[in-house]
Scaffold this motif. Structure first.
Motif, PDB file in Angstrom:
ATOM      1  N   SER A  36       0.818  -1.211   0.000  1.00 58.46           N
ATOM      2  CA  SER A  36       0.000   0.000   0.000  1.00 58.46           C
ATOM      3  C   SER A  36       0.854   1.263   0.000  1.00 58.46           C
ATOM      4  O   SER A  36       1.793   1.394   0.794  1.00 58.46           O
ATOM      5  N   ILE A  37       0.517   2.205  -0.888  1.00 57.36           N
ATOM      6  CA  ILE A  37       1.234   3.480  -0.923  1.00 57.36           C
ATOM      7  C   ILE A  37       0.954   4.282   0.344  1.00 57.36           C
ATOM      8  O   ILE A  37       1.830   4.972   0.877  1.00 57.36           O
ATOM      9  N   ALA A  38      -0.274   4.201   0.846  1.00 62.54           N
ATOM     10  CA  ALA A  38      -0.613   4.907   2.077  1.00 62.54           C
ATOM     11  C   ALA A  38       0.210   4.389   3.249  1.00 62.54           C
ATOM     12  O   ALA A  38       0.708   5.170   4.069  1.00 62.54           O
ATOM     13  N   LEU A  39       0.373   3.061   3.341  1.00 61.53           N
ATOM     14  CA  LEU A  39       1.195   2.498   4.412  1.00 61.53           C
ATOM     15  C   LEU A  39       2.673   2.779   4.171  1.00 61.53           C
ATOM     16  O   LEU A  39       3.454   2.892   5.119  1.00 61.53           O
ATOM     17  N   TYR A  40       3.066   2.894   2.900  1.00 60.12           N
ATOM     18  CA  TYR A  40       4.439   3.313   2.583  1.00 60.12           C
ATOM     19  C   TYR A  40       4.686   4.715   3.125  1.00 60.12           C
ATOM     20  O   TYR A  40       5.739   4.989   3.715  1.00 60.12           O
ATOM     21  N   SER A  41       3.721   5.609   2.924  1.00 63.45           N
ATOM     22  CA  SER A  41       3.865   6.975   3.422  1.00 63.45           C
ATOM     23  C   SER A  41       3.960   6.984   4.941  1.00 63.45           C
ATOM     24  O   SER A  41       4.717   7.758   5.543  1.00 63.45           O
ATOM     25  N   TRP A 102       1.524  10.486  -6.273  1.00 61.89           N
ATOM     26  CA  TRP A 102       1.247  10.841  -7.669  1.00 61.89           C
ATOM     27  C   TRP A 102       1.485   9.657  -8.598  1.00 61.89           C
ATOM     28  O   TRP A 102       0.666   9.369  -9.480  1.00 61.89           O
ATOM     29  N   LEU A 103       2.599   8.938  -8.365  1.00 62.17           N
ATOM     30  CA  LEU A 103       2.895   7.760  -9.199  1.00 62.17           C
ATOM     31  C   LEU A 103       1.823   6.686  -9.011  1.00 62.17           C
ATOM     32  O   LEU A 103       1.407   6.028  -9.968  1.00 62.17           O
ATOM     33  N   GLY A 104       1.377   6.521  -7.760  1.00 59.01           N
ATOM     34  CA  GLY A 104       0.328   5.541  -7.498  1.00 59.01           C
ATOM     35  C   GLY A 104      -1.003   5.947  -8.093  1.00 59.01           C
ATOM     36  O   GLY A 104      -1.798   5.092  -8.502  1.00 59.01           O
ATOM     37  N   GLY A 163      -6.181   7.667  10.256  1.00 60.04           N
ATOM     38  CA  GLY A 163      -6.867   8.015   9.017  1.00 60.04           C
ATOM     39  C   GLY A 163      -6.542   7.052   7.898  1.00 60.04           C
ATOM     40  O   GLY A 163      -7.421   6.660   7.109  1.00 60.04           O
ATOM     41  N   VAL A 164      -5.274   6.649   7.826  1.00 59.38           N
ATOM     42  CA  VAL A 164      -4.846   5.692   6.792  1.00 59.38           C
ATOM     43  C   VAL A 164      -5.544   4.351   6.996  1.00 59.38           C
ATOM     44  O   VAL A 164      -6.030   3.721   6.035  1.00 59.38           O
ATOM     45  N   ILE A 165      -5.596   3.873   8.238  1.00 59.52           N
ATOM     46  CA  ILE A 165      -6.225   2.580   8.519  1.00 59.52           C
ATOM     47  C   ILE A 165      -7.703   2.597   8.128  1.00 59.52           C
ATOM     48  O   ILE A 165      -8.208   1.668   7.469  1.00 59.52           O
ATOM     49  N   VAL A 166      -8.406   3.679   8.533  1.00 58.62           N
ATOM     50  CA  VAL A 166      -9.827   3.796   8.175  1.00 58.62           C
ATOM     51  C   VAL A 166      -9.994   3.849   6.666  1.00 58.62           C
ATOM     52  O   VAL A 166     -10.868   3.199   6.080  1.00 58.62           O
ATOM     53  N   GLY A 167      -9.120   4.619   6.015  1.00 60.20           N
ATOM     54  CA  GLY A 167      -9.195   4.742   4.558  1.00 60.20           C
ATOM     55  C   GLY A 167      -8.932   3.433   3.848  1.00 60.20           C
ATOM     56  O   GLY A 167      -9.609   3.099   2.860  1.00 60.20           O
ATOM     57  N   LEU A 168      -7.964   2.665   4.343  1.00 62.33           N
ATOM     58  CA  LEU A 168      -7.649   1.390   3.698  1.00 62.33           C
ATOM     59  C   LEU A 168      -8.778   0.371   3.873  1.00 62.33           C
ATOM     60  O   LEU A 168      -8.990  -0.479   3.002  1.00 62.33           O
ATOM     61  N   VAL A 169      -9.467   0.469   4.989  1.00 63.60           N
ATOM     62  CA  VAL A 169     -10.648  -0.396   5.153  1.00 63.60           C
ATOM     63  C   VAL A 169     -11.650  -0.089   4.042  1.00 63.60           C
ATOM     64  O   VAL A 169     -12.237  -1.005   3.434  1.00 63.60           O
ATOM     65  N   LEU A 170     -11.819   1.201   3.743  1.00 59.17           N
ATOM     66  CA  LEU A 170     -12.724   1.593   2.656  1.00 59.17           C
ATOM     67  C   LEU A 170     -12.199   1.108   1.305  1.00 59.17           C
ATOM     68  O   LEU A 170     -12.985   0.708   0.430  1.00 59.17           O
ATOM     69  N   ASP A 180      -6.087   4.653  -2.287  1.00 61.70           N
ATOM     70  CA  ASP A 180      -4.830   4.422  -1.577  1.00 61.70           C
ATOM     71  C   ASP A 180      -3.868   5.593  -1.787  1.00 61.70           C
ATOM     72  O   ASP A 180      -3.254   6.101  -0.847  1.00 61.70           O
ATOM     73  N   SER A 181      -3.759   6.048  -3.039  1.00 56.86           N
ATOM     74  CA  SER A 181      -2.879   7.184  -3.353  1.00 56.86           C
ATOM     75  C   SER A 181      -3.407   8.483  -2.761  1.00 56.86           C
ATOM     76  O   SER A 181      -2.631   9.326  -2.292  1.00 56.86           O
ATOM     77  N   LEU A 182      -4.726   8.653  -2.793  1.00 60.29           N
ATOM     78  CA  LEU A 182      -5.308   9.867  -2.222  1.00 60.29           C
ATOM     79  C   LEU A 182      -5.058   9.940  -0.714  1.00 60.29           C
ATOM     80  O   LEU A 182      -4.804  11.015  -0.159  1.00 60.29           O
ATOM     81  N   LEU A 183      -5.118   8.789  -0.049  1.00 65.29           N
ATOM     82  CA  LEU A 183      -4.822   8.747   1.380  1.00 65.29           C
ATOM     83  C   LEU A 183      -3.377   9.166   1.654  1.00 65.29           C
ATOM     84  O   LEU A 183      -3.091   9.917   2.587  1.00 65.29           O
ATOM     85  N   ALA A 184      -2.464   8.661   0.816  1.00 66.50           N
ATOM     86  CA  ALA A 184      -1.058   9.025   0.970  1.00 66.50           C
ATOM     87  C   ALA A 184      -0.860  10.532   0.806  1.00 66.50           C
ATOM     88  O   ALA A 184      -0.083  11.148   1.537  1.00 66.50           O
ATOM     89  N   ALA A 185      -1.575  11.135  -0.146  1.00 60.00           N
ATOM     90  CA  ALA A 185      -1.466  12.580  -0.364  1.00 60.00           C
ATOM     91  C   ALA A 185      -1.982  13.348   0.858  1.00 60.00           C
ATOM     92  O   ALA A 185      -1.390  14.362   1.264  1.00 60.00           O
ATOM     93  N   LEU A 186      -3.078  12.869   1.462  1.00 55.76           N
ATOM     94  CA  LEU A 186      -3.607  13.521   2.666  1.00 55.76           C
ATOM     95  C   LEU A 186      -2.618  13.423   3.821  1.00 55.76           C
ATOM     96  O   LEU A 186      -2.444  14.375   4.596  1.00 55.76           O
ATOM     97  N   VAL A 187      -1.967  12.266   3.941  1.00 50.41           N
ATOM     98  CA  VAL A 187      -0.932  12.108   4.972  1.00 50.41           C
ATOM     99  C   VAL A 187       0.177  13.127   4.753  1.00 50.41           C
ATOM    100  O   VAL A 187       0.659  13.765   5.689  1.00 50.41           O
ATOM    101  N   ALA A 188       0.588  13.296   3.508  1.00 51.20           N
ATOM    102  CA  ALA A 188       1.672  14.232   3.182  1.00 51.20           C
ATOM    103  C   ALA A 188       1.289  15.667   3.553  1.00 51.20           C
ATOM    104  O   ALA A 188       2.109  16.416   4.103  1.00 51.20           O
TER     105      ALA A 188
END
Length: 300
Positions: A36-41, A102-104, A163-170, A180-188
């Motif tokens: 997951s890109i979000a978990l990578y972030s 962005w790449l994701g 937030g990432v965990i809740v988002g990944l459940v979705l 997944d990528s949008l979640l990573a952007a929000l984390v950033a």
């Protein structure tokens, strides 16, 4: 030799580095099993946590050193430099995360092993939440900007991970991989804000910002209540450097007063100020009555 509070601060800094390494390992594992890109972030932010914990350890150790000929006012500001480094590292991490997001977004893929990944991430988040509370509480009690900045960033990390965990459940429930990528952007974006606040607060210390209004009020009351024999106190200035409070002012005394009597008044004021504001370095400039400005604290 360092006092008990300083030794405890250094011990907490060492523990903070160890906790950051454990959490990094867990979040790295969560990213590895899911892709997951979000978990990578989230894991990348934990790398920042390791670096900032190491920087904070160096800073609090340096700040504990006594003043010497090279730095006669002490090493207290080392912690502010540490917090600035933390802020810069946070911003760099945010930029790297935005790149991956962005790449994701261009080539979205659905993460794998959802249950294992989210469970591992949840354990890491629980550890971070407990440790953030410890850092913020002790950082404020010990007046350590480095520890408090580390704790605030860690708490921001906890919120973003939730937030990432809740988002990944979705993501898993809807099958919408691009989320997944949008979640990573929000984390950033969240990390960028955290980095900005850390730098902003640290710059205030480096620029010799005055102590809070309530502390200034206490200082003025202590001077007014313990300057019997003097005429007035004016040009009162304060600044904060780590846990140390610096206070300087001019004390106007009658022209006929002896140096010994004026010195005794100053000693009394300094003793009471140190009881009210600890620790503190105090400088008092004694002036004759013709130097009175009638704009400061009138004593008689």
């Amino acid at each position: 030799m360092a006092d008990t509070s300083t030794r405890r601060t250094i011990a907490i800094s060492v523990a903070s580095l160890l906790v950051a390494l454990v959490v990094l390992g867990l979040k790295g594992l969560a990213w590895y099993v899911t892709g997951s890109i979000a978990l990578y972030s989230d894991a990348l932010e934990s790398i920042v946590n390791v670096v900032t914990a190491a920087v904070a350890l160096v800073a609090v150790s340096l700040a504990a050193k006594p003043a010497d000929a090279a730095l006669p006012y002490g090493y207290h500001k080392a912690e502010y430099f540490s917090a600035v480094v933390v802020g810069v590292m946070i911003i760099i991490a945010a930029i790297l995360i935005l790149r991956e997001a962005w790449l994701g977004y261009l080539e979205p893929t659905l993460p794998q092993a959802p249950v294992q990944g989210l469970a591992i991430s949840g354990i890491a988040t629980a550890i971070n939440a407990v440790w953030a509370f410890v850092l913020i509480r002790h950082g404020r009690a010990a007046q350590s900007p480095a520890l408090e900045a580390d704790g605030k960033h860690l708490f921001t990390d906890v919120l973003s991970t939730i937030g990432v965990i809740v988002g990944l459940v979705l993501v898993y429930l809807t099958g919408w991989a691009v989320l997944d990528s949008l979640l990573a952007a929000l984390v950033a974006i969240n990390i960028l804000w955290s980095g900005w606040t850390v730098i902003r607060d640290s710059v205030g210390g480096l620029m010799d910002v005055a102590v809070p209004a309530e502390t200034q009020r206490v200082i003025r009351e202590v001077i007014a209540g313990n300057a019997d024999g003097a005429i007035e106190a004016h040009d009162i200035r304060t600044r904060q450097a780590g846990k140390m409070t610096f206070i300087d002012f001019h004390l106007v005394v009658p022209g006929a007063m002896s140096v010994a009597d004026a010195h005794e008044i100053c000693d009394g004021i300094e003793a009471k100020l140190r009881e009210a504001v600890e620790p503190a370095q105090i400088t008092i400039h004694v002036e004759p009555e013709e130097k009175a400005k009638h704009t400061g604290i009138v004593v008689v």
